[in-house]
Design a protein around this motif. Structure first.
Motif, PDB file in Angstrom:
ATOM      1  N   ILE A 132       0.840  -1.202   0.000  1.00 21.17           N
ATOM      2  CA  ILE A 132       0.000   0.000   0.000  1.00 21.17           C
ATOM      3  C   ILE A 132       0.874   1.251   0.000  1.00 21.17           C
ATOM      4  O   ILE A 132       0.609   2.215  -0.729  1.00 21.17           O
ATOM      5  N   ASN A 133       1.925   1.222   0.810  1.00 21.95           N
ATOM      6  CA  ASN A 133       2.845   2.368   0.841  1.00 21.95           C
ATOM      7  C   ASN A 133       3.461   2.598  -0.534  1.00 21.95           C
ATOM      8  O   ASN A 133       3.610   3.743  -0.984  1.00 21.95           O
ATOM      9  N   ASP A 134       3.813   1.495  -1.199  1.00 25.60           N
ATOM     10  CA  ASP A 134       4.402   1.588  -2.537  1.00 25.60           C
ATOM     11  C   ASP A 134       3.396   2.163  -3.533  1.00 25.60           C
ATOM     12  O   ASP A 134       3.741   2.995  -4.379  1.00 25.60           O
ATOM     13  N   VAL A 135       2.132   1.719  -3.417  1.00 25.54           N
ATOM     14  CA  VAL A 135       1.073   2.225  -4.298  1.00 25.54           C
ATOM     15  C   VAL A 135       0.891   3.724  -4.106  1.00 25.54           C
ATOM     16  O   VAL A 135       0.751   4.481  -5.075  1.00 25.54           O
ATOM     17  N   ILE A 136       0.897   4.161  -2.861  1.00 26.62           N
ATOM     18  CA  ILE A 136       0.710   5.587  -2.571  1.00 26.62           C
ATOM     19  C   ILE A 136       1.840   6.413  -3.183  1.00 26.62           C
ATOM     20  O   ILE A 136       1.609   7.480  -3.766  1.00 26.62           O
ATOM     21  N   LEU A 137       3.060   5.893  -3.080  1.00 23.15           N
ATOM     22  CA  LEU A 137       4.205   6.611  -3.658  1.00 23.15           C
ATOM     23  C   LEU A 137       4.072   6.719  -5.177  1.00 23.15           C
ATOM     24  O   LEU A 137       4.359   7.767  -5.763  1.00 23.15           O
ATOM     25  N   LYS A 138       3.624   5.628  -5.811  1.00 22.90           N
ATOM     26  CA  LYS A 138       3.491   5.626  -7.267  1.00 22.90           C
ATOM     27  C   LYS A 138       2.261   6.399  -7.738  1.00 22.90           C
ATOM     28  O   LYS A 138       2.162   6.741  -8.922  1.00 22.90           O
ATOM     29  N   SER A 139       1.316   6.629  -6.825  1.00 29.37           N
ATOM     30  CA  SER A 139       0.044   7.262  -7.202  1.00 29.37           C
ATOM     31  C   SER A 139      -0.004   8.743  -6.854  1.00 29.37           C
ATOM     32  O   SER A 139      -1.086   9.323  -6.787  1.00 29.37           O
ATOM     33  N   THR A 140       1.136   9.348  -6.660  1.00 32.80           N
ATOM     34  CA  THR A 140       1.169  10.761  -6.258  1.00 32.80           C
ATOM     35  C   THR A 140       0.409  11.647  -7.238  1.00 32.80           C
ATOM     36  O   THR A 140      -0.395  12.508  -6.845  1.00 32.80           O
ATOM     37  N   GLU A 141       0.634  11.418  -8.525  1.00 30.01           N
ATOM     38  CA  GLU A 141      -0.032  12.223  -9.555  1.00 30.01           C
ATOM     39  C   GLU A 141      -1.538  11.977  -9.539  1.00 30.01           C
ATOM     40  O   GLU A 141      -2.337  12.914  -9.639  1.00 30.01           O
ATOM     41  N   LEU A 142      -1.926  10.710  -9.402  1.00 26.46           N
ATOM     42  CA  LEU A 142      -3.350  10.355  -9.351  1.00 26.46           C
ATOM     43  C   LEU A 142      -4.015  10.990  -8.133  1.00 26.46           C
ATOM     44  O   LEU A 142      -5.101  11.577  -8.239  1.00 26.46           O
ATOM     45  N   ILE A 143      -3.372  10.878  -6.984  1.00 21.70           N
ATOM     46  CA  ILE A 143      -3.935  11.440  -5.750  1.00 21.70           C
ATOM     47  C   ILE A 143      -4.104  12.945  -5.879  1.00 21.70           C
ATOM     48  O   ILE A 143      -5.148  13.508  -5.518  1.00 21.70           O
ATOM     49  N   SER A 144      -3.087  13.593  -6.422  1.00 20.01           N
ATOM     50  CA  SER A 144      -3.137  15.048  -6.592  1.00 20.01           C
ATOM     51  C   SER A 144      -4.291  15.454  -7.509  1.00 20.01           C
ATOM     52  O   SER A 144      -5.030  16.405  -7.220  1.00 20.01           O
ATOM     53  N   PHE A 145      -4.469  14.702  -8.605  1.00 23.02           N
ATOM     54  CA  PHE A 145      -5.545  15.018  -9.549  1.00 23.02           C
ATOM     55  C   PHE A 145      -6.914  14.826  -8.901  1.00 23.02           C
ATOM     56  O   PHE A 145      -7.803  15.680  -9.028  1.00 23.02           O
ATOM     57  N   TYR A 146      -7.092  13.712  -8.208  1.00 23.92           N
ATOM     58  CA  TYR A 146      -8.378  13.450  -7.559  1.00 23.92           C
ATOM     59  C   TYR A 146      -8.698  14.515  -6.503  1.00 23.92           C
ATOM     60  O   TYR A 146      -9.857  14.903  -6.333  1.00 23.92           O
ATOM     61  N   GLN A 147      -7.680  14.966  -5.814  1.00 24.57           N
ATOM     62  CA  GLN A 147      -7.900  16.020  -4.816  1.00 24.57           C
ATOM     63  C   GLN A 147      -8.293  17.333  -5.490  1.00 24.57           C
ATOM     64  O   GLN A 147      -9.143  18.071  -4.983  1.00 24.57           O
ATOM     65  N   GLN A 148      -7.705  17.589  -6.649  1.00 25.00           N
ATOM     66  CA  GLN A 148      -8.018  18.821  -7.387  1.00 25.00           C
ATOM     67  C   GLN A 148      -9.471  18.857  -7.846  1.00 25.00           C
ATOM     68  O   GLN A 148     -10.105  19.917  -7.840  1.00 25.00           O
ATOM     69  N   ILE A 149     -10.006  17.696  -8.251  1.00 22.78           N
ATOM     70  CA  ILE A 149     -11.388  17.686  -8.754  1.00 22.78           C
ATOM     71  C   ILE A 149     -12.396  17.410  -7.631  1.00 22.78           C
ATOM     72  O   ILE A 149     -13.588  17.236  -7.888  1.00 22.78           O
ATOM     73  N   GLY A 150     -11.900  17.366  -6.409  1.00 21.19           N
ATOM     74  CA  GLY A 150     -12.797  17.307  -5.256  1.00 21.19           C
ATOM     75  C   GLY A 150     -13.359  15.948  -4.917  1.00 21.19           C
ATOM     76  O   GLY A 150     -14.456  15.854  -4.344  1.00 21.19           O
ATOM     77  N   ILE A 151     -12.640  14.883  -5.246  1.00 25.23           N
ATOM     78  CA  ILE A 151     -13.111  13.538  -4.891  1.00 25.23           C
ATOM     79  C   ILE A 151     -13.002  13.345  -3.379  1.00 25.23           C
ATOM     80  O   ILE A 151     -11.992  13.691  -2.768  1.00 25.23           O
ATOM     81  N   GLU A 152     -14.055  12.808  -2.790  1.00 23.53           N
ATOM     82  CA  GLU A 152     -14.068  12.590  -1.346  1.00 23.53           C
ATOM     83  C   GLU A 152     -12.920  11.679  -0.922  1.00 23.53           C
ATOM     84  O   GLU A 152     -12.531  10.765  -1.642  1.00 23.53           O
ATOM     85  N   GLU A 153     -12.422  11.940   0.267  1.00 20.03           N
ATOM     86  CA  GLU A 153     -11.293  11.162   0.780  1.00 20.03           C
ATOM     87  C   GLU A 153     -11.637   9.680   0.903  1.00 20.03           C
ATOM     88  O   GLU A 153     -10.816   8.812   0.604  1.00 20.03           O
ATOM     89  N   SER A 154     -12.870   9.386   1.326  1.00 17.52           N
ATOM     90  CA  SER A 154     -13.281   7.984   1.487  1.00 17.52           C
ATOM     91  C   SER A 154     -13.256   7.246   0.150  1.00 17.52           C
ATOM     92  O   SER A 154     -12.874   6.073   0.076  1.00 17.52           O
ATOM     93  N   ILE A 155     -13.653   7.945  -0.928  1.00 17.63           N
ATOM     94  CA  ILE A 155     -13.626   7.341  -2.263  1.00 17.63           C
ATOM     95  C   ILE A 155     -12.187   7.166  -2.729  1.00 17.63           C
ATOM     96  O   ILE A 155     -11.824   6.136  -3.308  1.00 17.63           O
ATOM     97  N   LEU A 156     -11.355   8.160  -2.458  1.00 15.84           N
ATOM     98  CA  LEU A 156      -9.940   8.080  -2.828  1.00 15.84           C
ATOM     99  C   LEU A 156      -9.287   6.867  -2.173  1.00 15.84           C
ATOM    100  O   LEU A 156      -8.533   6.124  -2.820  1.00 15.84           O
ATOM    101  N   PHE A 157      -9.596   6.637  -0.906  1.00 12.22           N
ATOM    102  CA  PHE A 157      -9.033   5.482  -0.198  1.00 12.22           C
ATOM    103  C   PHE A 157      -9.469   4.177  -0.862  1.00 12.22           C
ATOM    104  O   PHE A 157      -8.669   3.244  -1.008  1.00 12.22           O
ATOM    105  N   GLN A 158     -10.736   4.112  -1.265  1.00  7.16           N
ATOM    106  CA  GLN A 158     -11.237   2.889  -1.907  1.00  7.16           C
ATOM    107  C   GLN A 158     -10.563   2.644  -3.252  1.00  7.16           C
ATOM    108  O   GLN A 158     -10.258   1.500  -3.607  1.00  7.16           O
ATOM    109  N   ILE A 159     -10.318   3.711  -3.991  1.00  7.72           N
ATOM    110  CA  ILE A 159      -9.647   3.568  -5.290  1.00  7.72           C
ATOM    111  C   ILE A 159      -8.200   3.120  -5.093  1.00  7.72           C
ATOM    112  O   ILE A 159      -7.699   2.253  -5.822  1.00  7.72           O
ATOM    113  N   LEU A 160      -7.531   3.682  -4.097  1.00  7.75           N
ATOM    114  CA  LEU A 160      -6.149   3.274  -3.813  1.00  7.75           C
ATOM    115  C   LEU A 160      -6.099   1.810  -3.371  1.00  7.75           C
ATOM    116  O   LEU A 160      -5.173   1.076  -3.730  1.00  7.75           O
ATOM    117  N   ARG A 161      -7.098   1.397  -2.616  1.00 11.17           N
ATOM    118  CA  ARG A 161      -7.168  -0.007  -2.207  1.00 11.17           C
ATOM    119  C   ARG A 161      -7.348  -0.901  -3.435  1.00 11.17           C
ATOM    120  O   ARG A 161      -6.751  -1.976  -3.538  1.00 11.17           O
TER     121      ARG A 161
END
Length: 432
Positions: free
Chosen positions: A105-134
């Motif tokens: 999971i830690n590795d996924v988060i590191l590789k998903s920095t761009e994805l996380i940043s984009f989702y945060q920019q468009i206002g995706i809820e944190e709970s949904i972001l966690f599910q997508i990362l999972r």
């Protein structure tokens, strides 16, 4: 100390680790495994628990054969058994897997920095972001082999919103594209890219709605488990009692779908297309389990659900032939819908029985069909899958009708009889 060859430092370390264990039963096994056999009083001290608690868990371990009581150095001692060591090691393995999963999971988060940043920019809820990362953590590195960009991230978000398990988020494709200012063509492209990259996703349509699920989510694991259980039962039946007269792929899918509805994983409105998808998954899993292709061909030509479209029947044939294309493994439109001839399907297939649609192999020189006993003297076989499907469905319906039980016509007898019997086995009344 119970064993003189264990240093004070090692003993203290073992006792410290044991005291940090929340599970008392594991403490006992850990001490015995690392410090050797112990008397009750010494084991109580090193396990750091009350006499009554230790007594309870020792009794439990003795019943499970995790430990045994023997005389050692003139006094009764408790020894850990091979079974106890195995159980303790399994617990370590599970903990290591948890640590490994956390690292993943830690590795996924590191590789998903761009994805996380984009989702945060468009206002995706944190709970949904966690599910997508999972979800991405279950997919693994294959996801990052796809070019990481805004359109891919939106396509993944679209899949999440239209997952069977997130029905409350349903977002129609045109509205989705309008809302996020992206061309539908680009979302379609990346959905196709995700599906064709074998990331574990499945999809099916119901009218204009599309639904997704993943092989590792709750619906996916439950569906594959139920299919696997059913196939194992059939394999056991074949080995013990031989093949059944009728195999109904539709009924298999319906039973599995009903269980999933009872588990509240799918609902009635999507039941029919999901049953069609289940049929494909049954064939795919059966192939992976090594079940005979000829047997599976007989299953395919009996399917009424998938016979409603040439795409359905053809895709099942493709799966039997080893297709891994997502168009075959899902319920989606397929461009190639031509009728399939026998020589395109399986090697060594002569054709299909004209009466029941059973697959007839080239090396089968018998004069009658093994299923319906129809004479094959004239070597007139069906060559088309459509024709075989129609014949098989007709025969199946005839057999099911014959097997249907009715109440005996004798008013003094309430026995259930088959219309195919000559007389009632109880009162011997003739059956019309």
């Amino acid at each position: 100390m119970e064993q003189s060859n264990i240093s004070n430092t090692t003993e203290k370390k073992v006792i410290q680790i044991a005291s940090d264990m929340d599970e008392y039963d594991k403490r006992i096994l850990f001490v015995l495994r690392n410090l050797g056999p112990h008397r009750f009083s010494n084991l109580q001290e090193k396990s750091d628990m009350s006499r009554s608690t230790l007594s309870k868990y020792i009794k439990l371990h003795l019943q499970k054969n995790n430990i045994e009581k023997r005389i050692f150095q003139g006094a009764p001692h408790y020894f850990i058994t091979e079974k106890g060591i195995e159980g303790l090691n399994e617990d370590y393995d599970n903990r290591e897997k948890e640590i490994f999963y956390i690292n993943e999971i830690n590795d996924v988060i590191l590789k998903s920095t761009e994805l996380i940043s984009f989702y945060q920019q468009i206002g995706i809820e944190e709970s949904i972001l966690f599910q997508i990362l999972r979800m991405i953590s279950k997919i693994g590195d294959k996801f990052f082999e796809i070019n990481q960009n805004r359109e891919l991230f939106l396509a993944l978000f679209y899949i999440f919103l239209n997952s069977v398990l997130t029905r409350e988020y349903k977002f129609e494709i045109n509205e989705f594209c309008k809302h996020y200012k992206v061309k539908k063509l680009r979302i379609d492209f990346y959905v196709d890219k995700i599906m064709s990259s074998h990331l574990g996703f499945y999809m099916f349509n119901r009218e204009n709605d599309v639904f997704f699920f993943h092989s590792e989510d709750l619906l996916g694991t439950s569906t594959f488990r139920l299919i696997g259980d059913h196939l194992i039962e059939e394999i056991i039946h074949i080995n013990l009692k031989g093949y059944r007269q009728i195999y109904d792929l539709d009924k298999m899918a319906e039973k599995i779908a009903k269980k999933l509805i009872n588990m509240d994983l799918i609902w009635e409105r999507i039941r029919e297309p999901f049953e069609m998808l289940i049929e494909k998954l049954i064939i795919k899993l059966a192939i992976d389990m090594g079940i005979s292709k000829t047997f599976l061909m007989d299953l395919v030509v009996q399917s009424e659900k998938l016979s409603k479209s040439k795409e359905g029947t053809n895709s099942l044939i493709n799966i039997i032939q080893g297709s891994e294309q997502y168009e075959d493994l899902n319920i989606v439109s397929i461009a190639d819908t031509k009728d399939r001839e026998v020589d395109e399907i399986l090697d060594k297939v002569k054709g299909f029985c004209p009466k029941c649609g059973k697959t007839i192999l080239s090396q089968d020189f018998s004069k009658s069909c093994a299923r319906c006993k129809n004479s094959l003297d004239n070597d007139i076989f069906l060559k088309s899958i459509d024709e075989a499907n129609n014949a098989s469905i007709r025969y199946k319906q005839e057999m099911l009708k014959k097997e249907e039980l009715v109440i005996c016509s004798n008013p003094k007898c309430e026995a259930k009889v088959s219309k195919d019997w000559k007389e009632c086995p109880i009162c011997h009344t003739l059956i019309n």
